[in-house]
Scaffold this motif. Structure first.
Motif, short mmCIF file in Angstrom:
data_model
loop_
_atom_site.label_atom_id
_atom_site.label_comp_id
_atom_site.label_asym_id
_atom_site.label_seq_id
_atom_site.Cartn_x
_atom_site.Cartn_y
_atom_site.Cartn_z
N TYR A 127 1.00 -1.30 0.06
CA TYR A 127 -0.02 0.23 0.01
C TYR A 127 0.90 1.23 -0.01
CZ TYR A 127 -4.07 -2.83 0.93
OH TYR A 127 -4.93 -3.83 0.98
N ALA A 128 0.37 2.39 -0.28
CA ALA A 128 1.00 3.67 -0.26
C ALA A 128 0.92 4.10 1.00
CB ALA A 128 0.29 4.73 -1.21
N LEU A 129 1.97 4.98 1.39
CA LEU A 129 2.24 5.43 2.93
C LEU A 129 0.81 6.33 3.18
CD1 LEU A 129 5.91 6.56 3.30
CD2 LEU A 129 5.03 4.48 4.12
N PRO A 130 0.61 6.50 4.53
CA PRO A 130 -0.56 7.27 4.84
C PRO A 130 -0.19 8.67 4.49
CG PRO A 130 -0.20 5.66 6.46
CD PRO A 130 1.04 5.53 5.47
N ARG A 131 -1.29 9.35 4.04
CA ARG A 131 -1.17 10.84 3.74
C ARG A 131 -0.44 11.50 5.26
NH1 ARG A 131 0.97 13.96 0.14
NH2 ARG A 131 0.14 15.93 0.06
N ASP A 132 -1.09 11.10 6.27
CA ASP A 132 -0.71 11.75 7.55
C ASP A 132 0.94 11.70 7.67
OD1 ASP A 132 -3.20 12.33 8.31
OD2 ASP A 132 -3.38 10.82 9.62
N LEU A 133 1.72 10.57 7.24
CA LEU A 133 3.04 10.48 7.31
C LEU A 133 3.70 11.60 6.48
CD1 LEU A 133 4.95 9.13 9.19
CD2 LEU A 133 5.04 7.49 7.29
N TRP A 134 3.22 11.64 5.30
CA TRP A 134 3.90 12.75 4.26
C TRP A 134 3.79 13.90 4.92
CZ3 TRP A 134 6.29 11.64 -0.26
CH2 TRP A 134 6.18 10.34 -0.86
N LEU A 135 2.42 14.73 5.61
CA LEU A 135 2.59 15.94 6.02
C LEU A 135 3.14 15.97 7.15
CD1 LEU A 135 -1.49 16.22 5.37
CD2 LEU A 135 0.50 17.32 4.17
N LEU A 136 3.48 14.98 7.95
CA LEU A 136 4.22 15.04 9.01
C LEU A 136 5.76 15.20 8.88
CD1 LEU A 136 4.20 14.73 12.31
CD2 LEU A 136 4.80 12.24 11.91
N ARG A 137 6.25 14.70 7.72
CA ARG A 137 7.47 14.97 7.15
C ARG A 137 7.86 16.48 6.93
NH1 ARG A 137 10.01 11.99 1.98
NH2 ARG A 137 9.37 14.05 0.98
N ARG A 138 6.87 17.21 6.40
CA ARG A 138 6.96 18.44 6.37
C ARG A 138 7.21 19.30 7.84
NH1 ARG A 138 2.61 20.15 1.83
NH2 ARG A 138 3.12 18.40 0.19
N GLU A 139 6.85 19.06 8.97
CA GLU A 139 7.09 19.44 10.19
C GLU A 139 8.45 19.40 10.74
OE1 GLU A 139 3.67 18.89 12.90
OE2 GLU A 139 2.47 18.39 11.27
N LEU A 140 9.42 19.98 10.37
CA LEU A 140 10.86 19.82 10.87
C LEU A 140 10.92 19.97 12.11
CD1 LEU A 140 12.31 21.69 7.89
CD2 LEU A 140 12.07 19.05 8.02
N MET A 141 11.55 18.66 12.82
CA MET A 141 11.84 18.70 14.26
C MET A 141 12.99 19.70 14.59
SD MET A 141 11.25 14.85 14.74
CE MET A 141 11.89 14.74 16.61
N PRO A 142 13.44 20.14 15.82
CA PRO A 142 14.34 21.15 16.06
C PRO A 142 15.87 20.49 15.68
CG PRO A 142 13.04 20.75 18.21
CD PRO A 142 12.51 19.95 17.00
N GLU A 143 16.12 19.05 15.68
CA GLU A 143 17.24 18.77 15.23
C GLU A 143 17.51 18.87 13.85
OE1 GLU A 143 16.11 16.02 18.77
OE2 GLU A 143 15.26 17.12 17.19
N GLU A 144 16.28 18.55 13.07
CA GLU A 144 16.32 18.82 11.63
C GLU A 144 16.55 20.31 11.06
OE1 GLU A 144 13.26 15.37 9.86
OE2 GLU A 144 12.50 16.69 11.40
N GLN A 145 15.96 21.03 11.88
CA GLN A 145 16.13 22.41 11.57
C GLN A 145 17.45 23.03 11.78
OE1 GLN A 145 13.07 24.83 13.74
NE2 GLN A 145 11.44 23.49 13.34
N ASP A 146 18.25 22.38 12.59
CA ASP A 146 19.59 22.77 12.77
C ASP A 146 20.66 22.15 11.97
OD1 ASP A 146 19.05 23.89 15.45
OD2 ASP A 146 19.67 22.10 16.71
N ARG A 147 20.22 20.93 11.24
CA ARG A 147 21.02 20.62 10.12
C ARG A 147 20.74 21.39 9.13
NH1 ARG A 147 19.25 15.53 12.74
NH2 ARG A 147 17.69 14.89 10.93
N TYR A 148 19.45 21.71 8.99
CA TYR A 148 19.32 22.39 7.65
C TYR A 148 19.79 23.88 7.70
CZ TYR A 148 15.50 22.50 3.99
OH TYR A 148 14.88 22.54 2.78
#
Length: 360
Positions: A117-138
């Motif tokens: 099956y395809a991944l749930p849409r909720d997971l795709w949207l969650l990926r866009r909410e960058l966590m603090p650690e991701e923001q630091d790397r970014y």
């Protein structure tokens, strides 16, 4: 919990909610997201890599083959992932292992095959909410990508070909451990003709544009800059200010909860207010970025809202002109990430925006 622990917990909650046995993540984007910035990439042009992530209700694995196993154990497998490998000559071993770990249950994937099956849409949207650690790397990625851009265009010469400029940009990125996913270079002859002037053998001439989609830890820094070997003319200066006006409208509308379609409407209205009625149809205007150069290209049909912690890369353009940076939305605040303090700027809407680098 750590970044990875939180992501695994979220995935397991979704698995339980949807009655599924596992997620199998194949893409370079999803692999980096799930592993906190590790890479399964060998071939830069490939959308999938040499390893996959398998998450079940109980365990989390990196699946690869005997060629890659030792490297992943030493360099690319963060805790709590376990590395599973099989001989590269046995294409069926991995499938059998996945079936065993999921006990034949339902499996979802970012790139589904067969009965997956395809991944749930909720997971795709969650990926866009960058966590603090991701923001630091970014933030660090975007700073270094902007520095690579400055270094490249400061060295540029009108006798360089577009190939030369793209090559210098790629080298500047690689020096910083950044994948040059895109180094688009256009000189004076091709800039007015094409919105995507992919590099050619033509010489730069009196001016040039360089565009980066620069990837590290799976994240993309997107930016465009111009170098001039003459004084910009009045039309070019006007286009610069007009594009900053369109961009400011996009940024003002980019707030948590606002659908992308509404932001697109504001962009179109800004173009029209400046007399550029046809420009939105000549090039896309960008949209959310992060683990893809564009997670989605905004359009009138884009119903997904901007989330807090979303990265965006809007890129308004006119004939021969463009403006583009990567930004991070934090509540009512917009942080510009792709900034090198050495680059010349002009003031617009209380912000410093990238000016032309003029080398006379």
């Amino acid at each position: 919990m750590s970044e990875i622990d939180q992501k695994l917990a979220t995935m397991r909650q979704l698995l339980a909610r949807q009655g599924m046995a596992g997620f199998l993540l194949r893409g370079t984007d999803w692999f980096a997201w799930a592993t906190g910035g590790s890479s399964n990439t060998v071939l830069l042009a490939a959308e999938t890599g040499v390893a996959e992530v398998l998450v079940t209700l109980r365990d989390a694995y990196i699946l690869t083959d005997s060629i890659e196993a030792e490297r992943f154990l030493n360099e690319e497998a963060p805790t709590p992932y376990l590395v599973w490998s099989a001989p590269w000559q046995d294409p069926f071993a991995r499938k059998a292992f996945v079936l065993d770990q999921t006990r034949g249950g339902l499996l979802a994937s970012d790139r589904p095959r067969g009965v997956e099956y395809a991944l749930p849409r909720d997971l795709w949207l969650l990926r866009r909410e960058l966590m603090p650690e991701e923001q630091d790397r970014y933030r660090l990625l975007c700073l270094e990508a902007a520095e690579a851009m400055t270094e490249t265009l400061e060295a540029a010469h009108p006798d360089w070909t577009e190939f030369d400029l793209a090559a210098a940009g790629s080298a500047a990125l690689w020096k910083r451990g950044i994948h040059p996913a895109l180094t688009m270079a256009g000189g004076e002859n091709r800039l007015p003709r094409y919105r995507h002037p992919v590099a050619s053998r033509e010489k730069l001439g009196s001016r040039a544009m360089l565009v980066f989609c620069a990837r590290r830890h799976g994240l993309y820094a997107n930016l465009s800059r111009f170098v001039y070997f003459r004084k910009p003319d009045k039309d070019e200066e006007k286009h610069k200010l007009d594009l900053a006006h369109v961009e400011a409208a996009a940024w003002q509308a980019s707030r948590p909860g606002v659908p992308l379609s509404k932001i697109y409407e504001k962009i179109v209205a800004a173009y029209e207010s400046m007399g550029y009625v046809d420009e939105p149809s000549r090039h896309h205007q960008g949209g959310p970025t992060g683990y893809l150069a564009r997670e989605e290209v905004a359009s009138p049909q884009s119903t997904d809202p901007v989330a807090d912690g979303t990265a965006l890369a809007w890129n308004p353009s006119v004939k021969g002109g463009k403006i583009e940076d990567t930004i991070l939305v934090r509540g009512s605040q917009t942080d510009i990430l792709t900034v090198d303090p050495r680059w010349p700027t002009f003031e617009f809407a209380d912000r410093k925006r990238p000016d032309f680098l003029v080398k006379l």
